[in-house]
Every structure is written in structure tokens, then in C-alpha cells.
Design an enzyme around this catalytic site. Structure first.
Site, PDB file in Angstrom:
ATOM      1  N   GLY A 135     -16.360  16.854  26.237  1.00 36.81           N
ATOM      2  CA  GLY A 135     -17.302  15.936  26.870  1.00 36.81           C
ATOM      3  C   GLY A 135     -18.663  16.049  26.238  1.00 36.81           C
ATOM      4  N   ASN A 168     -12.785  19.050  36.618  1.00 42.58           N
ATOM      5  CA  ASN A 168     -12.171  18.420  35.445  1.00 42.58           C
ATOM      6  C   ASN A 168     -10.916  17.710  35.931  1.00 42.58           C
ATOM      7  OD1 ASN A 168     -11.033  17.791  32.973  1.00 42.58           O
ATOM      8  ND2 ASN A 168     -10.247  19.827  32.639  1.00 42.58           N
ATOM      9  N   GLY A 169     -10.814  16.414  35.679  1.00 44.78           N
ATOM     10  CA  GLY A 169      -9.628  15.666  36.092  1.00 44.78           C
ATOM     11  C   GLY A 169      -9.995  14.397  36.807  1.00 44.78           C
TER      12      GLY A 169
END
Ligand code: SF4
Length: 470
Positions: free
Chosen positions: A38, A112-113
Site C-alpha cells: 500500500g 487488512n482485508g
């Protein structure tokens, strides 16, 4: 392949430290190792046992944090996040960790996800009077935790986790504890390590190496770890089910020096290249890989086929992010800025060009053209994963299937569109065997939904892109 020009973007990376006087600095280095996951924003929250402190901003790690800022983030524990905007928009308020203050204390979350039932939960929370300040899924979890405030915090977190569905690796921190959770299917990678007496948690093990930590184990699917000055405790918030770790982590997202579930990413990619050479052989003079993520598979293809591996494509490392442009036209220009074909290697040769995946096909077309302009006699494209035909709902930006070239074209049609002399993909079985190898593949099976359409969780209609519902 290069994420920004490919149209397949990484999700996010999370990193946490408990019990180290330089926790913010270690988290900075850890996040730096996870930067490939990211590049749009980053943040760190620390605790000194009394209060949480937050610093975050848009951009790369070294753009977000100054040395002074890191010094201000004093404390013996930290959680950090690097972000590619998935759910929600790219606004400042959505940069993580999110930090909430209340009379009962602070709460910081990094995720995260992607949650597949986030919209349904948002509607429910708003109907019950909650006011959401961000458009990210992560805030939903904070509200669910706060709503269960009649329970001890640990139970409130377990209650919240039992309500959310989808892919999540979570770090939650209060003044005196850190909670680490992985979703019941373990879709996203999350590992535990230690550095002396300190605990370290990371999306990828490559960050352990950077900070000098030793790997201990994976965070199990459905496991909640509670870390404090008293030690570490493991609890379960869901019954054990077979892990379905995202296969694209092996194919493309993770760094080659990371180990996922004990398996090295570079070695897995080499096996993908080897299987691809067995499944789709071709008579050629050189094998080249599209930097960076396809190099390992190209080496595997070369080793198995006996065709020499050469650096036929070079990545320009000094292109700034200024050139990352969203429009199709500029994305094509971006390919030229970032990659060059090496004329001395490919001129007059039959070239096997190995890439990890094809999303829209635009980039592959540009690279084939570039190789031919540099004098390649033939370009045979070999893709080290199956065709991506379905969108991902678990935190990977594959847009909608209308934009996926393989969802709308046969292999022959794609071959023609990208201008290759031949095109072949690795099979689903070939990918599975390359990751899990032999007997093990019978017991395990990662998520392959973007290739097969078999999603490991229920998909809620309001999670889908309008194109998929039509
Ligand atoms: S759908 Fe594809 S990208 Fe998404 S989690 Fe599954 S394997 Fe990974």
C-alpha cells in the site's frame, strides 16, 4: 508486474510491536518492508500505558513520518498500517490506524482485508443511532466493539468479530493491550514473531527480517491473540475450518523473501514457472520475466524448459509516483516510463515473456509491442496463474468482471488482442500443486475465487459492483 500500471492493487499491510522502547521506530521499519502492500497512506499509533498517540498521512512511509514525529510517538507498543484504498475512499479520515477516544479509554484499529457484510452492518448501526465518521469498513468494527461495552473488552471484541464476514487481519490496541485477529478462513496473511522479549506481528515475514525479529508462527484462522505486559494469550472466536489463504499472495502480492504459511514465496513462484513450462512448452531462444513479481516464475520456466533466462525487460526504478495516473491512456504511457526492453537481448530472438497475471490486458499488449519494437522475432506470453475471470471481494481491487479481459474473451481472442504469437496460462491444478505440493494439496486449498468463481464465504448483494448484479 508493476501494480500501478497493471490495475491489480495490493490490499494493505499491518505491523505491530509490544514491549519495546523503540516501538514506533521498529513499526516504521516494519511498514517500510510492507510498502509494496500500500502506497497511498500510512499511520502509526503508540501507547505508553497511559495514552494512545497517532500520526498518519497520505503517501509513502518516508513521506508521512519525519524523525521528530517518530520521536514524539513514544511508547512501548505500536500498531501501524500501510494503505491502498479498498473499501471507502482515499480521504485522510480513512487512513489507518483509526483512533477513537471515549470516556472509558482509547481504541486504535488497523485492518487488512475487506468485509463482505460491511454495508449491512453500517445500515444496522445507523438505524440504532451510531454516527459513522469514515467510509471505511474498519470503523464498523470499532462501533460494534463499543456497542458491546457492557462486556469486558476482550469479549466485546470477540462478539464484534463474530458479526463480521469476509477477509480480515486485525490489530486492535488500547492503552494496555494489543489484540490480534485473523478471520475464520485466514484469507489474509498474518504472522507472529519475537524480538528478544518483545512481540512482533506482521502481514508478511519479510518485515521480521528487516527489524531483526524471529518468526514464531502464523496467527490461526479464527484466533484472537491478546498481548499485554502480563504476556500473551490465545483464544478462539470461531471454530477451526480449513484455511483458504489468498492464492494471489503467492502469485503476486507478497514479497519473494516472505514465507506464507511456512512456504517461501520465491520458491512457490519458481514452481509455478516450472509447472507452466511443463503445461505450455514452446520452442524459443530466451525466457524473460516482467519485473519484479514475475522474475521468480520466469527463472522456474527457464530451468524446467532448458531455455536460458535473460533480462529482456528492465524496470526503471526512478519513476516517481507522479506518473501513476488513473486514465487508460496515461496508464499506457506509464508502462513505457517504467519498463524498457533490452534490444541486445531480444533482437532477432524468439522470446518467452513470463508474467504473473493478466488483468485488463492493456499492459501485456504494451509489453509485447515493446519487445517487438526492440526486434524480438516472436513473443510467446506465458502467465504463471490461471485467467482472472471473477472480481475479488476480499480486499483486492480487481474492479468488476466487465474490465477483466479473461472474463470476456477466449484465450485465442486475448492472444490476438495483446499481439502475442502464443498465449498460455497455468491451470488451477498447476497453481494449487505449485503452492501446496503433492500430498499437501489434498489437505489444503487456498482461495482461488478470482480464477474459479468459488468464493469461500457468502457474498452479500450490496458488496457487489453494480456490473455483477446486472
Ligand atoms: S478472490 Fe483472488 S485475489 Fe481475492 S482473496 Fe481470493 S484468491 Fe485472493
Amino acid at each position: 508486474m508493476l501494480a500501478e500500471i497493471k490495475g491489480l492493487n495490493e490490499e494493505c499491510g499491518i505491523f505491530g510491536v509490544w514491549g519495546h522502547q523503540d516501538s514506533a521506530q521498529l513499526t516504521y521499519y516494519g511498514l517500510h518492508a510492507l510498502q509494496h502492500r500500500g502506497q497511498e497512506g500510512a499511520g502509526i499509533v503508540t501507547t505508553d500505558g497511559e495514552q494512545l498517540k497517532l500520526a498518519k498521512g497520505h503517501g509513502l512511509i518516508n513521506e508521512v513520518f519525519s524523525e521528530n514525529q517518530l520521536e514524539d510517538l513514544s511508547g512501548h507498543a505500536s500498531i501501524g498500517h500501510v494503505r491502498y484504498a479498498t473499501a471507502g475512499d482515499g480521504g485522510y479520515e480513512n487512513i489507518q490506524p483509526l483512533h477513537f477516544r471515549s470516556q472509558t479509554g482509547g481504541l486504535a484499529l488497523a485492518h487488512n482485508g475487506n468485509l463482505v457484510n460491511a454495508q449491512a452492518l453500517k445500515n444496522q448501526l445507523e438505524a440504532q443511532g451510531s454516527i459513522l465518521q469514515t467510509t471505511s469498513d474498519t470503523e464498523v468494527v470499532a462501533h460494534l466493539i463499543k456497542r458491546a461495552r457492557h462486556l469486558p473488552l476482550e469479549q466485546a471484541i470477540m462478539e464484534a468479530l463474530s458479526m463480521i464476514k469476509g477477509a480480515y487481519a486485525f490489530l486492535v490496541m488500547t492503552e494496555d493491550r494489543m489484540f490480534v485477529a485473523n478471520d475464520p478462513r485466514g484469507l489474509r496473511p498474518l504472522s507472529l514473531g519475537h524480538l528478544g522479549e518483545s512481540w512482533v506481528v506482521s502481514s508478511e515475514t519479510c518485515a521480521f527480517d528487516v527489524v531483526g525479529a524471529e518468526y514464531d508462527r502464523e496467527i490461526d484462522p479464527g484466533e484472537l491473540l491478546i498481548i499485554s505486559d502480563e504476556g500473551i494469550e490465545s483464544k478462539r472466536f470461531s471454530a477451526p475450518i480449513q484455511r483458504t489463504l489468498c492464492s494471489m499472495e503467492y502469485v503476486y502480492f507478497s514479497r519473494p523473501d516472505s514465507n506464507l504459511d511456512g512456504k517461501n514465496v520465491h520458491a512457490s513462484r519458481k514452481r509455478m514457472g516450472k509447472s507452466l513450462a511443463e503445461e505450455a512448452p514452446i520452442d524459443a531462444d530466451v525466457v524473460t520475466g516482467v519485473p519484479d513479481s514475475s522474475i521468480s516464475a520466469a527463472i522456474g520456466y527457464a530451468e524446467a524448459s532448458g531455455i536460458p533466462y535473460e533480462l529482456g525487460l528492465i524496470k526503471n526504478r526512478y519513476v516517481g509516483r507522479t506518473f501513476i495516473q488513473p486514465s487508460q491512456e496515461l496508464r499506457e504511457q506509464g508502462v513505457k516510463m517504467k519498463l524498457s526492453a533490452v534490444r541486445g537481448i531480444v533482437e532477432g530472438k524468439k522470446v518467452v515473456m513470463v508474467d504473473d497475471s493478466i488483468v485488463r490486458g492493456t499492459t501485456s499488449r504494451r509489453i509485447v509491442k515493446m519487445l517487438k519494437e526492440a526486434g524480438a522475432k516472436e513473443v510467446h506470453v506465458r502467465i504463471a496463474s490461471p485467467p482472472i475471470k471473477n472480481p475479488c471481494y476480499y480486499g483486492i481491487d480487481t474492479s468488476n468482471s466487465g474490465e477483466l479481459i479473461a472474463a470476456n474473451n477466449s484465450v485465442e481472442e486475448m492472444e490476438e488482442q495483446i499481439g502475442a504469437d502464443s498465449l498460455a496460462f497455468l491451470s488451477v491444478q498447476g497453481l494449487n500443486n505449485s503452492i501446496y505440493q503433492g500430498e499437501e494439496s489434498l489437505k489444503h486449498g487456498g482461495c482461488m475465487a478470482c480464477f474459479t468463481g468459488n468464493y469461500p464465504t457468502e457474498i452479500y448483494p450490496n458488496t457487489m459492483h453494480p456490473y455483477e448484479k446486472a
